[in-house]
Design a protein around this motif. Structure first.
Motif, PDB file in Angstrom:
ATOM      1  N   ASN A 120       0.275   4.490  -8.008  1.00  0.00           N
ATOM      2  CA  ASN A 120      -0.160   5.669  -7.213  1.00  0.00           C
ATOM      3  C   ASN A 120       0.612   7.212  -7.536  1.00  0.00           C
ATOM      4  O   ASN A 120       2.171   7.524  -7.275  1.00  0.00           O
ATOM      5  CB  ASN A 120       0.593   5.833  -5.524  1.00  0.00           C
ATOM      6  CG  ASN A 120       0.015   6.481  -4.703  1.00  0.00           C
ATOM      7  OD1 ASN A 120      -0.447   7.399  -5.254  1.00  0.00           O
ATOM      8  ND2 ASN A 120       0.812   6.378  -3.393  1.00  0.00           N
ATOM      9  N   THR A 150       2.334  10.174  -5.204  1.00  0.00           N
ATOM     10  CA  THR A 150       3.573  10.234  -4.200  1.00  0.00           C
ATOM     11  C   THR A 150       5.125  11.138  -5.234  1.00  0.00           C
ATOM     12  O   THR A 150       4.795  10.574  -6.476  1.00  0.00           O
ATOM     13  CB  THR A 150       3.693   8.852  -3.508  1.00  0.00           C
ATOM     14  OG1 THR A 150       4.065   8.381  -4.934  1.00  0.00           O
ATOM     15  CG2 THR A 150       2.464   8.187  -2.591  1.00  0.00           C
ATOM     16  N   ASP A 205       1.190  -0.957  -0.159  1.00  0.00           N
ATOM     17  CA  ASP A 205      -0.308   0.256   0.077  1.00  0.00           C
ATOM     18  C   ASP A 205       0.965   1.087   0.205  1.00  0.00           C
ATOM     19  O   ASP A 205       2.110   2.050   1.022  1.00  0.00           O
ATOM     20  CB  ASP A 205      -1.069  -0.002   1.178  1.00  0.00           C
ATOM     21  CG  ASP A 205      -1.568  -1.225   1.052  1.00  0.00           C
ATOM     22  OD1 ASP A 205      -1.653  -1.665   0.094  1.00  0.00           O
ATOM     23  OD2 ASP A 205      -2.460  -1.074   2.006  1.00  0.00           O
ATOM     24  N   GLY A 206       0.482   2.210  -0.865  1.00  0.00           N
ATOM     25  CA  GLY A 206       1.027   3.653  -0.567  1.00  0.00           C
ATOM     26  C   GLY A 206       2.764   3.309  -1.800  1.00  0.00           C
ATOM     27  O   GLY A 206       3.294   4.133  -1.898  1.00  0.00           O
TER      28      GLY A 206
END
Ligand SMILES: NC(=O)C1=CN([C@@H]2O[C@H](COP(=O)(O)OP(=O)(O)OC[C@H]3O[C@@H](n4cnc5c(N)ncnc54)[C@H](O)[C@@H]3O)[C@@H](O)[C@H]2O)C=CC1
Ligand SMILES: Cc1cc2nc3c(=O)[nH]c(=O)nc-3n(C[C@H](O)[C@H](O)[C@H](O)COP(=O)(O)O)c2cc1C
Length: 173
Positions: free
Chosen positions: A151, A154, A119-120
């Motif tokens: 993602n 980020t 995740d992330g």
């Protein structure tokens, strides 16, 4: 004698090669797998794109790593490219830390292949290992990408000169 006129050495020492390789900036990735052989993950900078038809990337894995037999036997893996802020997680997966402790430090989910997606992560490539070629101490895993998660919020992370560096997106400068 200018730098361009230096003689080419007949052989290159391991340390000289590593010092030279430390000059190449690279993305930092956590490579994960889960399956009949168990769950494992390790940090890798030796990752690159091979071809987009079929979408394939390569991962170089040292055969002396504790995780090697698990990757060999599972046949599926996920390349999780790390984002700015993932430095501690990268270090955890790059050391001799027990596997449960490595995975406990982050949140994960899975897609069809069952490999853990971070995740992330900046991007995760869910892959099937299509081919393995051994060169010296390492196996080159050719990985066919079956699914992607991106993602775009980020920033990136690079490994350069034996340290971490943040890579900012254009609109953040
Ligand atoms: N391809 C690999 O297996 C890599 C392994 N590492 C491992 O992570 C640790 C820390 O690495 P650094 O701080 O960057 O310092 P280092 O001096 O061990 O390595 C400098 C550079 O040389 C290359 N390198 C290092 N070990 C290698 C290997 N066994 N085979 C092929 N290339 C290698 C990598 O590009 C690395 O960034 C070391 O234990 C190193 O072996 C790091 C990067 C790549
Ligand atoms: C920044 C960084 C990059 C690394 N890149 C690679 C790599 O590309 N291939 C590799 O086999 N090991 C690489 N390593 C080392 C592995 O992460 C480490 O050997 C792995 O965690 C296996 O350790 P273990 O034998 O304790 O399981 C890297 C380590 C660090 C810190």
């Amino acid at each position: 004698m200018s730098v361009h006129e230096l003689p080419i050495l007949p052989g290159v020492e391991r340390d000289a090669f590593r010092n030279a390789m430390a000059c190449l900036g690279a993305a930092v990735n956590i490579i994960t797998t889960d399956g009949p052989a168990g769950r494992a993950g390790f940090t890798a900078s030796a990752v690159c794109s091979v071809t987009d038809t079929p979408p394939t990337l390569l991962v170089c894995l040292n055969r002396s790593a504790s995780v090697w037999p698990i990757f060999r036997d599972n046949g599926y893996l996920c390349v999780n490219t790390l984002a700015a802020g993932h430095e501690d997680l990268s270090t955890l997966f790059g050391g001799k830390t027990p596997m449960a402790e490595r995975f406990a430090a982050a949140d994960w989910h899975t897609l069809a292949s069952g490999s853990p997606l971070l995740d992330g992560a900046l991007v995760s490539f869910d892959c099937k290992v299509a081919q393995v070629v051994s060169v010296g101490t390492h196996d080159i895993l050719f990985c066919e990408v079956q699914a992607l998660v991106r993602n775009d919020e980020t920033h990136g992370l690079a490994w350069f000169d034996r340290g971490y560096h943040h890579l900012l997106r254009q609109d953040a400068r």
